[in-house]
Design a protein around this motif. Structure first.
Motif, PDB file in Angstrom:
ATOM      1  N   LEU A  20      46.933  30.198  54.570  1.00  0.00           N
ATOM      2  CA  LEU A  20      48.075  30.829  53.911  1.00  0.00           C
ATOM      3  C   LEU A  20      47.672  32.122  53.210  1.00  0.00           C
ATOM      4  O   LEU A  20      48.404  33.114  53.251  1.00  0.00           O
ATOM      5  CB  LEU A  20      48.694  29.872  52.900  1.00  0.00           C
ATOM      6  CG  LEU A  20      49.574  28.739  53.415  1.00  0.00           C
ATOM      7  CD1 LEU A  20      50.158  27.959  52.241  1.00  0.00           C
ATOM      8  CD2 LEU A  20      50.686  29.243  54.311  1.00  0.00           C
ATOM      9  N   LEU A  21      46.516  32.122  52.561  1.00  0.00           N
ATOM     10  CA  LEU A  21      46.062  33.328  51.878  1.00  0.00           C
ATOM     11  C   LEU A  21      45.817  34.465  52.859  1.00  0.00           C
ATOM     12  O   LEU A  21      46.143  35.626  52.584  1.00  0.00           O
ATOM     13  CB  LEU A  21      44.797  33.029  51.083  1.00  0.00           C
ATOM     14  CG  LEU A  21      45.013  32.188  49.817  1.00  0.00           C
ATOM     15  CD1 LEU A  21      43.689  31.647  49.300  1.00  0.00           C
ATOM     16  CD2 LEU A  21      45.711  33.007  48.748  1.00  0.00           C
ATOM     17  N   ALA A  22      45.254  34.129  54.023  1.00  0.00           N
ATOM     18  CA  ALA A  22      45.045  35.163  55.049  1.00  0.00           C
ATOM     19  C   ALA A  22      46.385  35.702  55.545  1.00  0.00           C
ATOM     20  O   ALA A  22      46.543  36.912  55.763  1.00  0.00           O
ATOM     21  CB  ALA A  22      44.227  34.586  56.199  1.00  0.00           C
ATOM     22  N   LEU A  23      47.352  34.828  55.729  1.00  0.00           N
ATOM     23  CA  LEU A  23      48.680  35.265  56.155  1.00  0.00           C
ATOM     24  C   LEU A  23      49.350  36.121  55.080  1.00  0.00           C
ATOM     25  O   LEU A  23      49.997  37.130  55.378  1.00  0.00           O
ATOM     26  CB  LEU A  23      49.553  34.051  56.471  1.00  0.00           C
ATOM     27  CG  LEU A  23      49.187  33.258  57.735  1.00  0.00           C
ATOM     28  CD1 LEU A  23      49.928  31.927  57.760  1.00  0.00           C
ATOM     29  CD2 LEU A  23      49.477  34.071  58.991  1.00  0.00           C
ATOM     30  N   ALA A  24      49.199  35.723  53.828  1.00  0.00           N
ATOM     31  CA  ALA A  24      49.797  36.479  52.735  1.00  0.00           C
ATOM     32  C   ALA A  24      49.271  37.897  52.705  1.00  0.00           C
ATOM     33  O   ALA A  24      50.038  38.854  52.488  1.00  0.00           O
ATOM     34  CB  ALA A  24      49.499  35.785  51.402  1.00  0.00           C
ATOM     35  N   ARG A  25      47.990  38.046  52.952  1.00  0.00           N
ATOM     36  CA  ARG A  25      47.387  39.373  52.961  1.00  0.00           C
ATOM     37  C   ARG A  25      47.940  40.221  54.107  1.00  0.00           C
ATOM     38  O   ARG A  25      48.323  41.391  53.916  1.00  0.00           O
ATOM     39  CB  ARG A  25      45.868  39.258  53.089  1.00  0.00           C
ATOM     40  CG  ARG A  25      45.108  40.586  53.188  1.00  0.00           C
ATOM     41  CD  ARG A  25      43.706  40.367  53.728  1.00  0.00           C
ATOM     42  NE  ARG A  25      43.774  39.753  55.056  1.00  0.00           N
ATOM     43  CZ  ARG A  25      42.849  38.907  55.524  1.00  0.00           C
ATOM     44  NH1 ARG A  25      41.813  38.571  54.780  1.00  0.00           N
ATOM     45  NH2 ARG A  25      42.966  38.425  56.737  1.00  0.00           N
ATOM     46  N   GLU A  26      48.007  39.648  55.289  1.00  0.00           N
ATOM     47  CA  GLU A  26      48.415  40.407  56.461  1.00  0.00           C
ATOM     48  C   GLU A  26      49.905  40.761  56.442  1.00  0.00           C
ATOM     49  O   GLU A  26      50.302  41.828  56.900  1.00  0.00           O
ATOM     50  CB  GLU A  26      48.101  39.643  57.744  1.00  0.00           C
ATOM     51  CG  GLU A  26      46.615  39.520  58.041  1.00  0.00           C
ATOM     52  CD  GLU A  26      45.938  40.872  58.222  1.00  0.00           C
ATOM     53  OE1 GLU A  26      46.613  41.830  58.687  1.00  0.00           O
ATOM     54  OE2 GLU A  26      44.754  40.997  57.887  1.00  0.00           O
ATOM     55  N   TYR A  27      50.725  39.880  55.907  1.00  0.00           N
ATOM     56  CA  TYR A  27      52.171  40.107  55.919  1.00  0.00           C
ATOM     57  C   TYR A  27      52.707  40.665  54.615  1.00  0.00           C
ATOM     58  O   TYR A  27      53.899  40.942  54.499  1.00  0.00           O
ATOM     59  CB  TYR A  27      52.898  38.806  56.272  1.00  0.00           C
ATOM     60  CG  TYR A  27      52.884  38.515  57.755  1.00  0.00           C
ATOM     61  CD1 TYR A  27      53.876  39.034  58.593  1.00  0.00           C
ATOM     62  CD2 TYR A  27      51.888  37.731  58.327  1.00  0.00           C
ATOM     63  CE1 TYR A  27      53.867  38.771  59.949  1.00  0.00           C
ATOM     64  CE2 TYR A  27      51.873  37.485  59.688  1.00  0.00           C
ATOM     65  CZ  TYR A  27      52.859  38.000  60.500  1.00  0.00           C
ATOM     66  OH  TYR A  27      52.838  37.753  61.852  1.00  0.00           O
TER      67      TYR A  27
END
Length: 421
Positions: free
Chosen positions: A410-417
């Motif tokens: 989720l943290l990786a997704l939060a960064r990318e989006y």
């Protein structure tokens, strides 16, 4: 068993590096935005896959440290992971990693079913609210007025305040729950069977269950948040009592079919067509359950088998109803009520209030609803921002690391989006 325990103690808007190549996965892209071609989408997916933001066992971010999905699956002993990402109120991409069962060759795809654990609760809550919307149930009447298969015993705490539907859905009914509080693994059946223990036996801590403490009202209803799986056991009995339908059939007709959740079921055992693509559950060391998976009598609390993509469809429905967009199950009024704080949750790292089935946090653009699930052999998380139409669902078929890999993803997704803080 299905306690919503979250160790995350960080905000999601982080800027950390990480990109590279990643293989061995199965992907299907859908609903890609017009400004995002397949090449750029694949590049974004690779950055997510190779940029998981590492966390300690205590749930703290390890600053500046990233890893790949493959590395973190090996680290936690998780054989299979599946992800679905929501962007602009539609599924942006979905992808599976690893295998259905440790030591096997059958790979996880976006169509592989996982055990959702407590993420079943908001799905059951939405179906309940559909009955409220039709006038079949009332959120604020005593549930004992409608229960016939079992009744909540009275106590000194129910003299002035009653256990209502609103309080069951928001974990504020004042219940002490022997199953949740003991955390023991009980009352389940294996992959090819349905449980023989009943919800009523669990509520009363019958000797056949192994539970020591019955479910009873031990604080004034409406006074405080107290997480209870058996609150949703009572809810399940209520739904069956008032509709006269088997719970799985009611959920299929009310939520799963209308939302196109074709890879989801509350049926026990799993129907043959879905069982063929369902994962096995695993203990911490990637050891498969004997019998592959567990089925529990309290289906409203944790009996849903589904995919991240289907959970994304459910999330989009809730976001759409809440924001007044076209919806198929709940009106804007009911969707907004579902995401309205009902009781505060003090001293929690990411959730400050409970709605009707969902945890809630933030405000404005950063307002989010979420649900997490964890059994003895699976984990799940659903996270969504209704103001921006963003979010994701992540599922695993093992509980290694108590499911921390979900939040690293989720943290990786939060960064990318660029998710709101």
């Amino acid at each position: 068993m299905f306690r919503r325990t979250v160790l995350l103690s960080a905000v999601f808007a982080l800027v950390l590096g990480g990109c590279g190549e990643q293989g061995g996965s199965s992907t299907r892209q859908v609903a890609v935005g017009v400004d995002q071609d397949t090449t750029s989408l694949e590049a974004l997916i690779r950055r997510v896959e190779n940029g998981l933001i590492l966390m300690s066992e205590e749930g703290e971010i390890l600053a500046g440290r990233t890893g790949t999905i493959a590395e973190r699956m090996e680290h936690y002993g998780v054989p299979g992971v599946s992800i679905a990402v929501i962007d602009d109120f539609q599924i942006a991409w979905e992808r599976g990693y690893g295998v259905l069962e440790a030591g096997g060759a059958e790979t996880v795809t976006p169509h592989s079913l996982f055990h959702a654990g407590s993420v079943a609760k908001p799905v059951a809550a939405a179906a309940t609210l559909a009955l409220v919307e039709r006038g079949v149930l009332d959120l604020d009447e005593s549930v004992n007025d409608r229960l016939s298969s079992w009744r909540i015993p009275g106590s000194e705490y129910t003299v002035t305040e009653k256990v209502t539907l609103r309080r069951l859905l928001s974990h504020s009914a004042g219940l002490s729950d022997g199953w949740t509080e003991s955390g023991i693994e009980c009352c389940y059946a294996g992959a090819g069977a349905k449980p023989t223990v009943t919800i009523q036996q669990m509520l009363d801590a019958d000797s056949s269950t192994g539970l020591q403490t019955p479910t009873r009202v031990t604080t004034v209803p409406g006074g405080e948040y107290r997480y209870s799986n058996m609150a949703y056991g009572i809810l399940q009995l209520l739904l069956v009592d008032v509709t006269g339908e088997p719970f799985a059939a009611f959920m299929q007709q009310t939520i799963l079919d209308p939302l196109g959740m074709t890879s989801s079921t509350f049926a026990q055992p799993l129907p043959a067509d879905l069982r063929a693509r369902a994962t096995s559950e695993h203990y911490d060391v990637a050891r498969p359950f004997e019998g592959k998976r567990h089925h529990f009598p309290v289906r409203a609390a944790g009996g849903l088998w589904t995919t991240p993509s289907d959970l994304a469809r459910f999330s989009i429905e809730i976001m759409s109803s809440h924001t007044g967009r076209a919806s198929r199950v709940l009106s804007e009024t009911t969707g907004s009520e579902m995401l309205k704080p009902q009781v505060t949750i003090p001293d929690h790292p990411i959730t400050n209030a409970e709605g009707l089935g969902f945890g809630l946090s933030g405000e404005g653009q950063g307002f989010a609803f979420m649900a997490t699930g964890g059994t003895w052999g699976s984990t799940c998380v659903l996270w969504a921002y209704p103001a921006t139409g963003q979010g994701a669902a992540v599922m695993t078929n093992a509980r290694g690391g108590q499911g921390l890999i979900r939040f690293e993803i989720l943290l990786a997704l939060a960064r990318e989006y660029g998710w709101p803080e």
